[in-house]
Design a protein around this motif. Structure first.
Motif, PDB file in Angstrom:
ATOM      1  N   VAL A  94       0.840  -1.191   0.000  1.00  0.00           N
ATOM      2  CA  VAL A  94       0.000   0.000   0.000  1.00  0.00           C
ATOM      3  C   VAL A  94       0.878   1.245   0.000  1.00  0.00           C
ATOM      4  CG1 VAL A  94      -1.754   1.272   1.260  1.00  0.00           C
ATOM      5  CG2 VAL A  94      -1.859  -1.210   1.178  1.00  0.00           C
ATOM      6  N   ARG A  95       1.813   1.297   0.917  1.00  0.00           N
ATOM      7  CA  ARG A  95       2.737   2.418   1.013  1.00  0.00           C
ATOM      8  C   ARG A  95       4.144   1.897   1.254  1.00  0.00           C
ATOM      9  NH1 ARG A  95       0.067   4.458   5.657  1.00  0.00           N
ATOM     10  NH2 ARG A  95      -1.995   4.001   4.955  1.00  0.00           N
ATOM     11  N   ASP A 155      12.836  11.243   4.768  1.00  0.00           N
ATOM     12  CA  ASP A 155      12.173  10.056   4.254  1.00  0.00           C
ATOM     13  C   ASP A 155      11.078  10.433   3.250  1.00  0.00           C
ATOM     14  OD1 ASP A 155      13.793   8.757   6.019  1.00  0.00           O
ATOM     15  OD2 ASP A 155      12.241   8.412   7.517  1.00  0.00           O
ATOM     16  N   VAL A 156      10.839   9.523   2.300  1.00  0.00           N
ATOM     17  CA  VAL A 156       9.813   9.727   1.277  1.00  0.00           C
ATOM     18  C   VAL A 156       8.786   8.611   1.407  1.00  0.00           C
ATOM     19  CG1 VAL A 156       9.341   9.808  -1.195  1.00  0.00           C
ATOM     20  CG2 VAL A 156      11.435  10.831  -0.298  1.00  0.00           C
ATOM     21  N   LEU A 157       7.525   8.988   1.567  1.00  0.00           N
ATOM     22  CA  LEU A 157       6.430   8.023   1.645  1.00  0.00           C
ATOM     23  C   LEU A 157       5.817   7.904   0.259  1.00  0.00           C
ATOM     24  CD1 LEU A 157       4.787   6.227   3.548  1.00  0.00           C
ATOM     25  CD2 LEU A 157       3.239   8.143   3.878  1.00  0.00           C
ATOM     26  N   PHE A 158       5.840   6.685  -0.295  1.00  0.00           N
ATOM     27  CA  PHE A 158       5.350   6.429  -1.649  1.00  0.00           C
ATOM     28  C   PHE A 158       4.099   5.570  -1.569  1.00  0.00           C
ATOM     29  CE2 PHE A 158       5.122   3.674  -5.366  1.00  0.00           C
ATOM     30  CZ  PHE A 158       5.152   4.601  -6.383  1.00  0.00           C
ATOM     31  N   THR A 159       3.049   5.963  -2.269  1.00  0.00           N
ATOM     32  CA  THR A 159       1.798   5.218  -2.278  1.00  0.00           C
ATOM     33  C   THR A 159       1.582   4.597  -3.650  1.00  0.00           C
ATOM     34  OG1 THR A 159       0.901   6.808  -0.701  1.00  0.00           O
ATOM     35  CG2 THR A 159      -0.666   5.377  -1.788  1.00  0.00           C
ATOM     36  N   HIS A 207      -0.405   5.850  -7.824  1.00  0.00           N
ATOM     37  CA  HIS A 207       0.273   5.763  -9.111  1.00  0.00           C
ATOM     38  C   HIS A 207      -0.346   4.712 -10.030  1.00  0.00           C
ATOM     39  CE1 HIS A 207       3.122   7.973  -6.636  1.00  0.00           C
ATOM     40  NE2 HIS A 207       3.558   8.490  -7.767  1.00  0.00           N
ATOM     41  N   THR A 208      -0.767   3.575  -9.485  1.00  0.00           N
ATOM     42  CA  THR A 208      -1.310   2.514 -10.345  1.00  0.00           C
ATOM     43  C   THR A 208      -2.784   2.724 -10.668  1.00  0.00           C
ATOM     44  OG1 THR A 208      -1.726   1.123  -8.398  1.00  0.00           O
ATOM     45  CG2 THR A 208       0.343   0.779  -9.592  1.00  0.00           C
ATOM     46  N   GLN A 225      13.817   9.018 -12.068  1.00  0.00           N
ATOM     47  CA  GLN A 225      12.560   8.314 -12.343  1.00  0.00           C
ATOM     48  C   GLN A 225      11.356   9.130 -11.872  1.00  0.00           C
ATOM     49  OE1 GLN A 225      12.256   5.569 -14.021  1.00  0.00           O
ATOM     50  NE2 GLN A 225      10.160   4.998 -13.622  1.00  0.00           N
ATOM     51  N   CYS A 226      11.373   9.531 -10.622  1.00  0.00           N
ATOM     52  CA  CYS A 226      10.206  10.202 -10.024  1.00  0.00           C
ATOM     53  C   CYS A 226      10.024  11.626 -10.548  1.00  0.00           C
ATOM     54  CB  CYS A 226      10.325  10.222  -8.503  1.00  0.00           C
ATOM     55  SG  CYS A 226      10.412   8.577  -7.767  1.00  0.00           S
TER      56      CYS A 226
END
Length: 126
Positions: free
Chosen positions: A37-38, A47-51, A55-56, A103-104
């Motif tokens: 999920v994250r 820190d980087v929180l990615f969800t 994105h999907t 990439q991001c």
């Protein structure tokens, strides 16, 4: 009803409700999602929180949009399997920091969506 009986009834009812809640909590667990999920990426800049879902599902991206080195099968590779932590001095393979930034940020700029400033992704380190 007498006060003693009311108190006993209230205690018994409370214990029954507590037992029912504990039973429901253990029996009715939510399903574990197929994809994370994250994810939390640790970084010296914060820190980087990615969800994944944003994105999907929300942006209709498939796995290959970010995981550029998918095998012929359904197996996905973690960035850290190839990209070393931090910046890299190797010209052939970017370090993890440079690869993630390319990439991001590159995708965000190309799509005209999402954050591109450092503080919008990186939480202030403690």
């Amino acid at each position: 009803m007498r006060p003693d009986n009311e108190r006993k009834l209230a205690v018994i009812l409370g214990l029954v409700l507590l037992a029912a809640a504990a039973l429901c909590y253990t029996v009715l667990k939510p399903e574990v999602p197929e994809e994370p999920v994250r994810m939390l990426f640790k970084g010296s800049a914060g820190d980087v929180l990615f969800t994944h879902q944003i994105h999907t599902a929300d942006y209709d991206l498939d796995c290959a949009s970010c995981h550029h080195n998918l095998d012929d099968g359904d197996e996905e590779y973690n960035c850290s399997e190839c990209h070393e932590p931090g910046a890299s001095e190797d010209d052939d393979l970017m370090g993890r920091t440079d690869a993630m930034h390319a990439q991001c940020i590159g995708c965000h700029e190309e799509m005209g969506a999402g954050p591109v400033e450092c503080a919008t992704c990186h939480a202030t380190p403690k």
